[in-house]
Design an enzyme around this catalytic site. Structure first.
Site, PDB file in Angstrom:
ATOM      1  N   HIS A  82      31.699  70.909  67.083  1.00 52.33           N
ATOM      2  CA  HIS A  82      33.290  70.340  68.353  1.00 52.33           C
ATOM      3  C   HIS A  82      33.905  70.295  67.127  1.00 52.33           C
ATOM      4  O   HIS A  82      33.911  69.611  65.553  1.00 52.33           O
ATOM      5  CB  HIS A  82      33.378  68.806  68.631  1.00 52.33           C
ATOM      6  CG  HIS A  82      34.345  68.327  69.465  1.00 52.33           C
ATOM      7  ND1 HIS A  82      34.708  69.494  70.434  1.00 52.33           N
ATOM      8  CD2 HIS A  82      35.395  68.248  69.373  1.00 52.33           C
ATOM      9  CE1 HIS A  82      35.861  68.848  70.881  1.00 52.33           C
ATOM     10  NE2 HIS A  82      36.075  67.953  69.708  1.00 52.33           N
ATOM     11  N   ASP A 161      37.360  60.342  81.002  1.00 59.09           N
ATOM     12  CA  ASP A 161      38.090  60.823  79.941  1.00 59.09           C
ATOM     13  C   ASP A 161      39.522  61.791  80.359  1.00 59.09           C
ATOM     14  O   ASP A 161      40.210  61.225  79.788  1.00 59.09           O
ATOM     15  CB  ASP A 161      36.988  61.777  78.909  1.00 59.09           C
ATOM     16  CG  ASP A 161      37.640  62.054  77.963  1.00 59.09           C
ATOM     17  OD1 ASP A 161      38.544  61.202  76.688  1.00 59.09           O
ATOM     18  OD2 ASP A 161      38.312  63.244  77.223  1.00 59.09           O
ATOM     19  N   ARG A 168      46.635  58.267  78.115  1.00 59.79           N
ATOM     20  CA  ARG A 168      47.086  57.716  76.719  1.00 59.79           C
ATOM     21  C   ARG A 168      48.155  58.918  76.406  1.00 59.79           C
ATOM     22  O   ARG A 168      49.073  58.025  74.991  1.00 59.79           O
ATOM     23  CB  ARG A 168      45.695  57.801  75.471  1.00 59.79           C
ATOM     24  CG  ARG A 168      44.673  56.678  76.133  1.00 59.79           C
ATOM     25  CD  ARG A 168      43.398  57.615  75.839  1.00 59.79           C
ATOM     26  NE  ARG A 168      43.391  57.651  74.192  1.00 59.79           N
ATOM     27  CZ  ARG A 168      42.078  58.323  73.213  1.00 59.79           C
ATOM     28  NH1 ARG A 168      41.665  59.586  74.491  1.00 59.79           N
ATOM     29  NH2 ARG A 168      42.407  58.652  72.601  1.00 59.79           N
ATOM     30  N   SER A 183      35.976  59.589  73.780  1.00 56.43           N
ATOM     31  CA  SER A 183      36.511  60.806  74.268  1.00 56.43           C
ATOM     32  C   SER A 183      35.474  61.720  74.021  1.00 56.43           C
ATOM     33  O   SER A 183      35.266  62.786  75.123  1.00 56.43           O
ATOM     34  CB  SER A 183      38.322  60.636  73.969  1.00 56.43           C
ATOM     35  OG  SER A 183      38.954  61.818  75.317  1.00 56.43           O
ATOM     36  N   LYS A 187      32.544  63.746  76.078  1.00 57.99           N
ATOM     37  CA  LYS A 187      32.285  65.065  76.782  1.00 57.99           C
ATOM     38  C   LYS A 187      31.205  66.011  76.214  1.00 57.99           C
ATOM     39  O   LYS A 187      30.451  66.816  76.174  1.00 57.99           O
ATOM     40  CB  LYS A 187      33.756  65.515  76.308  1.00 57.99           C
ATOM     41  CG  LYS A 187      34.449  65.517  77.337  1.00 57.99           C
ATOM     42  CD  LYS A 187      36.196  66.102  76.730  1.00 57.99           C
ATOM     43  CE  LYS A 187      36.554  65.015  75.331  1.00 57.99           C
ATOM     44  NZ  LYS A 187      38.259  65.531  75.473  1.00 57.99           N
TER      45      LYS A 187
HETATM   46  N1  URA Z   1      40.720  65.340  71.583  1.00 55.41           N
HETATM   47  C1  URA Z   1      39.966  64.229  72.494  1.00 55.41           C
HETATM   48  O1  URA Z   1      39.707  65.486  73.241  1.00 55.41           O
HETATM   49  N2  URA Z   1      40.456  63.198  73.157  1.00 55.41           N
HETATM   50  C2  URA Z   1      40.601  62.632  72.018  1.00 55.41           C
HETATM   51  O2  URA Z   1      41.165  61.633  72.216  1.00 55.41           O
HETATM   52  C3  URA Z   1      41.796  63.298  70.957  1.00 55.41           C
HETATM   53  C4  URA Z   1      40.749  64.576  70.829  1.00 55.41           C
END
Ligand code: URA
Ligand code: CA
Length: 441
Positions: A82, A161, A168, A183, A187
């Site tokens: 990621h 999320d 946010r 976050s 995932k």
């Molecule tokens: N990418 C995400 O998936 N979440 C965040 O909070 C910041 C970047």
């Protein structure tokens, strides 16, 4: 339990219990706790922060808010990668086939992009016929037989999320370490990875502008992964300019093909080798990063990576003849160079602005409903440290609309910071964070 009490506790610097965090995530996902209370709660967390335990609990609570993908029928250690933001990030297209060719299973759940350029799926759809629609059984079979498959993301992956990130985004509470780390990791964990390699960006184009805070964010994510039994390594990399030269879907696919042939941009190649090496180590295919890197270099030199890319595109219905004949990719009606108005050395290229310049000509989506033009985008010629003369070409814009092209050109020119004094490009890879150590280069 009352949400009011949780807000007050955190506001006053208290530590939330596991039950309190679960109560909040469950209630918010189900719509029982309103946005206004969660907004205040996020701001309290922003100022008072969360400790490691709270962060790990928040992460796992978000994982469990939706479906957790079971990839246990896939043989071997599933290693996911990621990147924390990035413009024109082509690494997945290159890394996937490279590590699959080395025998590490690549079982990728991917999304469509919003903003800048498309996501991995959009890029892959530059190949006519390519599809990510397949039953989960077919997905698993493809990974077991070919070591690589990409499937569309289920809508029910970490839904907490999804809701929180959107909130946010409009309440100025994105850039908190614990919230970002939770976050991203929620995932990755929900999508079934056994091990995770993170590319944590630092610099003007990243969430974390300072190197020190990027290392902190990396450490936070590695600790979460470790805490929940996922071997996690983070590589901290420079984002003071876009990676590679191409920004735009088909343009990035062409760049990926060149890179798999060993003829790609130096920075993109280096990043893929560095991230790929850690993927091989976590996947149990090499003892250490140096040995892994040699394996990957051989995979590029022998053409095995490119062969794997073809096999993968064909397996999902795509026309792989485009890989040997990239000239088949559609070229838009306008292909024009952008000339520099100044002479000097390139000091920086605002990656976000280059992304926006690509979005303007249609390479990305402004809203979920927008239709992407896969053929358009930008190819840069000048990167940090390069000297440029007045009227020399710094980039080419590929577009289908002259008005949009003009707007894009202005944005691109202002993305470049050109100065008189000589500039030495800084290192691409700033360091590595593992569960045991932090190494700064
Ligand atoms: N990418 C995400 O998936 N979440 C965040 O909070 C910041 C970047
Ligand atoms: Ca790129």
């Amino acid at each position: 339990m009352r949400m009011y009490d949780l807000i007050m506790k955190k506001r006053n610097g208290g530590e939330l219990t596991t039950e309190e965090i679960n109560y909040f995530i469950d209630g918010y996902t189900k719509g029982n706790i309103p946005d206004y209370q969660v907004s205040a709660f996020m701001m309290a967390i922003y100022f008072q922060k969360m400790n490691k335990r709270e962060t790990a609990d928040l992460t796992m609570s978000m994982v469990n808010s939706g479906e957790v993908i079971d990839l246990s029928e896939i043989e071997g250690i599933k290693v996911d990668k990621h990147s924390t933001g990035g413009v024109g990030d082509t690494t997945t297209l290159i890394l996937g086939p490279m590590v699959a060719a080395a025998g590490v299973p690549v079982a990728k759940m991917s999304g469509r992009g919003l903003g800048h350029t498309g996501g991995t799926i959009d890029k892959l759809e530059s190949f006519p016929g390519f599809s990510v629609e397949m039953p989960i059984e077919k997905f698993i079979e493809n990974v077991n037989t070919k070591k690589i498959a990409v499937v569309g993301q289920t809508a029910n992956l970490a839904p907490a999320d999804k809701k929180l990130y959107a909130l946010r985004d409009v309440t100025a509470t994105v850039d908190n370490m614990s919230l970002i780390a939770g976050s991203i990791m929620s995932k990755k964990i929900a999508s079934g990875a056994d091990a995770i390699v993170l590319d944590v960006k630092t610099g003007s184009g990243a969430f974390m502008k300072e190197e020190e805070s990027s290392f902190e964010l990396a450490k936070e994510m590695v600790d979460i992964g470790t805490h929940v039994g996922r071997n996690t390594v983070a590589v901290i990399t420079d984002m003071d300019q876009p990676l590679g030269y191409a920004v735009g879907n088909a343009l990035e696919v062409k760049e990926a093909i060149e890179t798999l042939k060993g003829k790609g941009p130096e920075d993109l190649t280096e990043l893929c080798l560095a991230l790929g090496a850690h993927m091989l180590v976590l996947g149990g295919k090499a003892e250490n990063a140096d040995e892994a890197r040699k394996i990957l270099e051989e995979i590029i030199a022998s053409g095995k990576g490119l062969e794997k890319f073809k096999e993968f595109i064909e397996a999902q219905g795509g026309d792989s003849s485009y890989i040997d004949h990239p000239e088949l990719f559609k070229t838009p009606s306008i292909v024009e160079v952008v000339k520099s108005k100044k002479s000097g050395y390139v000091k920086g290229i605002k990656a976000d602005d280059v992304g926006k310049a690509a979005l303007v000509v249609g390479a990305g989506r402004e809203t979920k409903e927008s239709v992407i033009d896969l053929s358009v985008g930008i190819v840069l010629y000048k990167k940090i440290g390069d000297f440029v003369k007045v009227d020399e070409a710094i980039a080419t814009i590929y577009a289908n609309d002259m008005d949009k092209k003009k707007v894009s050109e202005e944005m691109l020119l202002s993305a470049y910071d050109i100065v008189e004094e000589k500039i030495i490009a800084s290192k691409l890879i700033k360091g590595i964070v593992t569960k045991d150590e932090i190494i700064k280069y």
